[in-house]
Motif scaffolding. Structure first.
Motif, PDB file in Angstrom:
ATOM      1  N   LEU A  81     -83.706   9.170 -23.883  1.00 40.33           N
ATOM      2  CA  LEU A  81     -83.350  10.467 -23.106  1.00 40.33           C
ATOM      3  C   LEU A  81     -83.961  11.672 -23.655  1.00 40.33           C
ATOM      4  CD1 LEU A  81     -81.416  11.159 -20.835  1.00 40.33           C
ATOM      5  CD2 LEU A  81     -79.822  11.864 -22.695  1.00 40.33           C
ATOM      6  N   ALA A  82     -84.047  11.780 -24.785  1.00 37.82           N
ATOM      7  CA  ALA A  82     -84.496  13.110 -25.404  1.00 37.82           C
ATOM      8  C   ALA A  82     -86.167  13.190 -25.143  1.00 37.82           C
ATOM      9  CB  ALA A  82     -84.227  12.932 -27.139  1.00 37.82           C
ATOM     10  N   ILE A  83     -86.639  12.124 -25.212  1.00 36.65           N
ATOM     11  CA  ILE A  83     -88.085  12.201 -24.909  1.00 36.65           C
ATOM     12  C   ILE A  83     -88.561  12.618 -23.655  1.00 36.65           C
ATOM     13  CG2 ILE A  83     -90.223  10.796 -25.140  1.00 36.65           C
ATOM     14  CD1 ILE A  83     -89.146   9.323 -27.488  1.00 36.65           C
ATOM     15  N   VAL A  84     -87.610  12.009 -22.620  1.00 31.19           N
ATOM     16  CA  VAL A  84     -87.896  12.296 -21.291  1.00 31.19           C
ATOM     17  C   VAL A  84     -87.631  13.581 -21.016  1.00 31.19           C
ATOM     18  CG1 VAL A  84     -87.442  11.409 -18.740  1.00 31.19           C
ATOM     19  CG2 VAL A  84     -87.692   9.699 -20.516  1.00 31.19           C
ATOM     20  N   THR A  85     -86.495  14.131 -21.309  1.00 30.76           N
ATOM     21  CA  THR A  85     -86.106  15.612 -21.047  1.00 30.76           C
ATOM     22  C   THR A  85     -87.202  16.436 -21.683  1.00 30.76           C
ATOM     23  OG1 THR A  85     -84.547  15.497 -22.894  1.00 30.76           O
ATOM     24  CG2 THR A  85     -83.641  15.097 -20.799  1.00 30.76           C
ATOM     25  N   LEU A  86     -87.774  16.148 -22.825  1.00 32.03           N
ATOM     26  CA  LEU A  86     -88.745  16.944 -23.514  1.00 32.03           C
ATOM     27  C   LEU A  86     -89.964  17.002 -22.554  1.00 32.03           C
ATOM     28  CD1 LEU A  86     -89.872  18.230 -26.211  1.00 32.03           C
ATOM     29  CD2 LEU A  86     -90.785  15.864 -26.874  1.00 32.03           C
ATOM     30  N   ALA A  87     -90.201  15.689 -22.091  1.00 31.74           N
ATOM     31  CA  ALA A  87     -91.440  16.031 -21.199  1.00 31.74           C
ATOM     32  C   ALA A  87     -91.014  16.740 -19.943  1.00 31.74           C
ATOM     33  CB  ALA A  87     -91.674  14.273 -20.919  1.00 31.74           C
ATOM     34  N   PHE A  88     -89.869  16.563 -19.350  1.00 30.39           N
ATOM     35  CA  PHE A  88     -89.692  17.212 -18.283  1.00 30.39           C
ATOM     36  C   PHE A  88     -89.621  18.679 -18.418  1.00 30.39           C
ATOM     37  CE2 PHE A  88     -86.504  19.328 -15.343  1.00 30.39           C
ATOM     38  CZ  PHE A  88     -86.988  18.989 -14.346  1.00 30.39           C
ATOM     39  N   GLY A  89     -89.370  19.233 -19.608  1.00 32.36           N
ATOM     40  CA  GLY A  89     -89.655  20.621 -19.928  1.00 32.36           C
ATOM     41  C   GLY A  89     -90.921  21.057 -20.099  1.00 32.36           C
ATOM     42  N   GLU A  90     -91.885  20.184 -20.502  1.00 30.02           N
ATOM     43  CA  GLU A  90     -93.230  20.377 -20.542  1.00 30.02           C
ATOM     44  C   GLU A  90     -93.972  20.544 -19.208  1.00 30.02           C
ATOM     45  OE1 GLU A  90     -95.210  21.426 -23.581  1.00 30.02           O
ATOM     46  OE2 GLU A  90     -93.124  22.070 -23.526  1.00 30.02           O
ATOM     47  N   ILE A  91     -93.465  19.389 -18.393  1.00 27.61           N
ATOM     48  CA  ILE A  91     -94.183  19.174 -17.002  1.00 27.61           C
ATOM     49  C   ILE A  91     -93.951  20.589 -16.285  1.00 27.61           C
ATOM     50  CG2 ILE A  91     -93.750  18.195 -14.593  1.00 27.61           C
ATOM     51  CD1 ILE A  91     -93.028  15.456 -16.287  1.00 27.61           C
ATOM     52  N   ILE A  92     -92.643  21.108 -16.214  1.00 27.12           N
ATOM     53  CA  ILE A  92     -92.283  22.366 -15.561  1.00 27.12           C
ATOM     54  C   ILE A  92     -93.026  23.485 -16.043  1.00 27.12           C
ATOM     55  CG2 ILE A  92     -90.601  23.995 -15.320  1.00 27.12           C
ATOM     56  CD1 ILE A  92     -89.808  21.932 -13.741  1.00 27.12           C
ATOM     57  N   ARG A  93     -93.418  23.424 -17.369  1.00 22.50           N
ATOM     58  CA  ARG A  93     -94.216  24.514 -17.927  1.00 22.50           C
ATOM     59  C   ARG A  93     -95.562  24.576 -17.645  1.00 22.50           C
ATOM     60  NH1 ARG A  93     -97.483  25.683 -22.314  1.00 22.50           N
ATOM     61  NH2 ARG A  93     -97.143  23.624 -22.933  1.00 22.50           N
ATOM     62  N   ILE A  94     -96.304  23.306 -17.544  1.00 25.31           N
ATOM     63  CA  ILE A  94     -97.577  22.998 -17.150  1.00 25.31           C
ATOM     64  C   ILE A  94     -97.821  23.013 -15.529  1.00 25.31           C
ATOM     65  CG2 ILE A  94     -99.388  20.977 -17.119  1.00 25.31           C
ATOM     66  CD1 ILE A  94     -98.137  19.951 -19.563  1.00 25.31           C
ATOM     67  N   LEU A  95     -96.831  22.961 -14.868  1.00 29.17           N
ATOM     68  CA  LEU A  95     -96.793  23.094 -13.612  1.00 29.17           C
ATOM     69  C   LEU A  95     -97.234  24.716 -13.356  1.00 29.17           C
ATOM     70  CD1 LEU A  95     -96.348  21.117 -11.155  1.00 29.17           C
ATOM     71  CD2 LEU A  95     -94.225  22.227 -10.957  1.00 29.17           C
ATOM     72  N   LEU A  96     -96.093  25.566 -14.043  1.00 27.32           N
ATOM     73  CA  LEU A  96     -96.099  27.053 -13.841  1.00 27.32           C
ATOM     74  C   LEU A  96     -97.479  27.449 -14.308  1.00 27.32           C
ATOM     75  CD1 LEU A  96     -92.627  27.838 -15.232  1.00 27.32           C
ATOM     76  CD2 LEU A  96     -93.337  27.667 -12.935  1.00 27.32           C
ATOM     77  N   VAL A  97     -98.168  26.856 -15.064  1.00 29.35           N
ATOM     78  CA  VAL A  97     -99.504  27.245 -15.719  1.00 29.35           C
ATOM     79  C   VAL A  97    -100.515  27.056 -14.410  1.00 29.35           C
ATOM     80  CG1 VAL A  97    -101.352  26.932 -17.485  1.00 29.35           C
ATOM     81  CG2 VAL A  97     -98.890  27.238 -18.216  1.00 29.35           C
ATOM     82  N   ASN A  98    -100.372  25.620 -13.993  1.00 26.88           N
ATOM     83  CA  ASN A  98    -101.491  25.329 -13.261  1.00 26.88           C
ATOM     84  C   ASN A  98    -101.394  25.576 -11.799  1.00 26.88           C
ATOM     85  OD1 ASN A  98    -103.554  23.806 -15.144  1.00 26.88           O
ATOM     86  ND2 ASN A  98    -101.543  23.082 -15.740  1.00 26.88           N
ATOM     87  N   TRP A  99    -100.097  25.995 -11.326  1.00 18.68           N
ATOM     88  CA  TRP A  99    -100.081  26.181  -9.851  1.00 18.68           C
ATOM     89  C   TRP A  99    -100.109  27.623  -9.620  1.00 18.68           C
ATOM     90  CZ3 TRP A  99     -95.531  24.212  -6.752  1.00 18.68           C
ATOM     91  CH2 TRP A  99     -95.616  24.119  -5.277  1.00 18.68           C
ATOM     92  N   VAL A 100    -101.442  27.974  -9.830  1.00 13.44           N
ATOM     93  CA  VAL A 100    -102.120  29.548  -9.811  1.00 13.44           C
ATOM     94  C   VAL A 100    -101.672  30.187  -8.549  1.00 13.44           C
ATOM     95  CG1 VAL A 100    -103.908  31.147 -10.242  1.00 13.44           C
ATOM     96  CG2 VAL A 100    -103.763  29.087 -11.303  1.00 13.44           C
TER      97      VAL A 100
END
Lengths: 440, 290
Positions: free
Chosen positions: A205-224
């Motif tokens: 669970l910890a790993i998936v939630t960690l990944a979720f946090g990163e997905i949101i951040r990377i989405l914010l970086v790339n969805w210019v």
């Protein structure tokens, strides 16, 4: 002093010598002539090695004197006075929090003239601490009550911040309309995260939630096109006081103009301070109330034993999702506040380290304890500022403090659990050793 | 097996069944844990499921209470009004809501919560409905306070019935073993079940505690415990033959995943197949002769 202890200490000193000789003993310095030269500091090395030797001996002596630890479920002797202190600390902290901004102004009360004692810096620090108190309380619902280890909490903070930033800049909606929307959107993302991780426990669970946090951040970086990418979104409208702006012009539509007072930039800061204080107290109030409700009890039962919950007819899916959704909602509120305070959001503010700090606040405070989380936020965020003068040693102090707390109070500052309901009316604390930590 | 099948197809007249298990099969990969077991439990009676270790008793239990999904077979629960619910394949919490409560072989209490809180969690479903699903209760706008008072009264009655009233505010994890066992039964009863499934309730109890447990189970069966007024059918797995023979109205014996006997305690006790299963196989000839 037994020979074994001496031998052990000598060995420690040897390791210290091997480490400190190159690290401390030899140092390259710039010579007055301009070239590099090797400065030798063997006296410093000798002091450090002697310290290591003495410290090891002292540690061994202390361990030798200590009796074998006896396992006990009874709370320690320090729990009762600490609890009484805690009962006193909560109203005291609240009073300080409420009165803090008043110190920003000088008061003229006839005979007394109280000068301004708190400045802009203290208020800004207060706002920062309260933001983390609120985030800690929000995450406490997920981690402390429901026992679901969430390493990606900052994602909901980001969703809230960007929701407000986008809604306010594109549609010009007011803060008070966007605040609930940001909460709802964050809650929606909480449910979205909750669904795939329902079956996961613990580390997974910890790993998936960690990944979720990163997905949101990377989405914010790339969805210019939507988020402005790494440049972020600027020019986010500031909140208004029931439609009155905090402009310094002092015109009729402004706060100062309406109340007929001198325009002052600190008005907005004080307003923001009370806004986050109110939001944090709302989080606190809702979590305290929910804890005494069937839903909160189901969360705690889920943390204690998931299989038993199923046998009692509790729908685990719904219970877990509500914990994720409500925790995320408060993260979203805090995010919207963050956006309006900064007037600028960028993905840099929502890195993993933020999640880690919030989780550290919850764990240090004692999972499930409201006052513990508040004190931990104050110590961690305030302490960061306090030790700013130590410069690069700051992280060392921080790390040492963490280790000290984990050794002395492994279950956090407030390790015991207070029952939600009693027959006798006397609430006795339940030792943390009995309380489950959740399996994910 | 022929007898069992006839039993399932048409229950004998005069038997009011609460639970019917029809040709239940549970396979874990290559292991056949339960092989076409059929039996029934009468309403208002205590039915015991016994058998040597590894006979498949707990597996049958886990199928009935929804913790396993059976490979084949049907499990029917009949309520007092005559409605029939198929339990096989339903998720565990839905089976609990249909009126089947259970306890576990190794007690599964909420150790960090008080005895009283444990009993309130058991009443989650009606309490949650009374809160308006959480929202009304947070705002303080619902009939929740009254519902909670009623829930606490029910919990108090069950704590009294199980002799735990003075430990109500103690964490469940700090109670002595026997008290934890009783608390788990009280917690199961707080869900207002029509069928109570107990997995080895007497395991680890001393003779005096077993005696008290037997009395408690009989009181629950007859609806005298905690002023409930309504009886509750009981299905139990037990190794303590003293308890089984004293309180059971019907005994079903499993061995190696198959049913080998079904009847009153006296009938089962005299059954040579049961004796063989417990004391070791006799000669083939002996068994045939029996």
């Amino acid at each position: 002093m037994s020979p074994a202890a001496l031998k052990d200490a000598a060995l420690t000193a040897l390791v210290a010598l091997a480490l400190f000789a190159p690290l401390v003993g030899l140092r390259t310095d710039v010579a007055p002539a301009g070239g590099l030269y090797l400065r030798q500091r063997w006296d410093d090395v000798a002091i450090l090695v002697a310290l290591a030797f003495a410290a090891r001996l002292a540690l061994l002596a202390w361990r030798g004197q200590r009796r074998l630890p006896t396992a006990s479920t009874a709370p320690g002797w320090w729990e009762a006075p600490l609890r009484r202190l805690g009962a006193l600390a909560a109203p005291l902290l609240l009073a300080v929090a409420v009165l803090l901004p008043l110190g920003a102004f000088s008061w003229d009360l006839g005979a007394f003239a109280i000068p301004a004692v708190t400045g802009r810096y203290e208020l800004d620090l207060g706002i920062l601490v309260l933001t983390y108190v609120m985030l800690g309380w929000g995450l406490n619902i997920v981690v402390g009550l429901a026992g679901l280890l969430d390493l990606g909490y900052v994602a909901f903070y980001a969703v809230g911040a960007y929701s407000y930033a986008l809604l306010a800049t594109h549609f010009g909606w007011s803060f008070w309309l966007c605040l609930p929307l940001a909460g709802i959107l964050a809650a929606f993302w909480g449910v979205l995260l909750g669904f795939p991780v329902l079956r996961l426990r613990g580390d997974y669970l910890a790993i998936v939630t960690l990944a979720f946090g990163e997905i949101i951040r990377i989405l914010l970086v790339n969805w210019v096109s939507l988020t402005g990418g790494p440049n972020g979104i600027g020019g986010i409208p500031r909140p208004t006081f029931f439609g009155l702006t905090f402009s310094l012009s002092g015109g009729p539509g402004t706060f100062a103009g309406f109340f007929g007072i001198e325009p002052d930039p600190s008005h907005r800061v004080v307003f923001l301070y009370y806004l986050i204080l109110g939001l944090a107290l709302l989080t606190n109030w809702v979590s305290i109330r929910l804890r005494r409700q069937p839903l909160g009890r189901a969360w705690e039962a889920l943390r204690e034993d998931e299989i038993a919950c199923r046998a009692l007819g509790i729908n685990i899916t719904v219970t877990k999702l509500t914990a994720f959704a409500i925790g995320a909602m408060f993260g979203g509120f805090a995010g919207a506040f963050f956006a309006t305070r900064q007037a600028f959001v960028s993905p840099e503010s929502f890195t993993f380290i933020e999640s880690a700090i919030i989780l550290a606040i919850v764990v240090l405070g004692g999972m499930g304890s409201q006052i513990g989380v508040a004190v931990a936020a104050l110590v961690m965020i305030g302490g960061f500022e306090l030790f700013r003068d130590l410069q690069e040693w700051r992280m060392l102090v921080f790390g040492a403090a963490m280790v000290a707390i984990m050794v002395l109070r492994p279950r956090g500052l407030v390790a015991s659990r207070t029952p939600t309901v009693t027959l006798t009316g006397r609430k006795r604390a339940i030792s943390g050793e009995l309380v489950g930590e959740g399996h994910g | 097996m022929a007898e069992a099948r006839a039993d399932a197809a048409a229950p004998p007249a005069g038997r009011d069944l609460i639970l019917e298990v029809r040709e239940l099969t549970m396979r874990f990969g290559g292991l056949l844990a339960v092989d076409q077991v059929s039996f029934a439990a009468d309403r208002g009676r205590i039915t015991a499921l016994i058998g040597p270790n590894g006979a498949g008793k707990t597996t049958v239990f886990n199928c009935i209470t929804g913790f396993y999904r059976p490979t084949a077979g049907a499990i029917l629960l009949r309520d007092a009004a005559g409605g029939v619910a198929e339990l096989q394949g339903r998720p565990g919490h839905r089976i609990a809501r249909a009126g089947v409560a259970r306890t576990f072989q190794n007690t599964r209490l909420f150790p960090g919560m008080t005895a009283l809180e444990n009993l309130l969690v058991a009443q989650h479903v009606p309490l949650m409905a009374a809160t308006g699903f959480g929202i009304g209760a947070v705002l303080g706008l619902s009939r929740y306070p009254r519902a909670e008072r009623a829930a606490i009264e029910k919990a108090r009655a069950w704590l009294d019935a199980t002799g735990l009233l003075d430990r109500a505010d103690d964490p469940a994890g700090a109670l002595p073993y026997g008290a934890q066992r009783r608390l788990e039964i009280a917690r199961a009863m707080c869900t207002e079940p029509i069928l109570l499934c107990l997995d080895e309730p007497a395991a680890g109890l001393n003779p005096r505690e077993s005696e008290e447990l037997s009395a408690l189970l009989l009181a629950i069966r007859d609806g005298q415990a905690a002023g409930r007024g309504r009886g509750c059918s009981i299905l139990l797995i037990e190794h303590d033959m003293g308890v089984v023979m004293r309180i059971s109205d019907r005994v079903v014996v499993l061995d190696h995943g198959r049913k080998i006997a079904d009847g009153t305690p006296e009938q089962v006790r005299a059954d040579p197949k049961v004796i063989a299963a417990y004391l070791g196989e006799g000669d083939e000839g002996e068994e045939d002769a029996a």
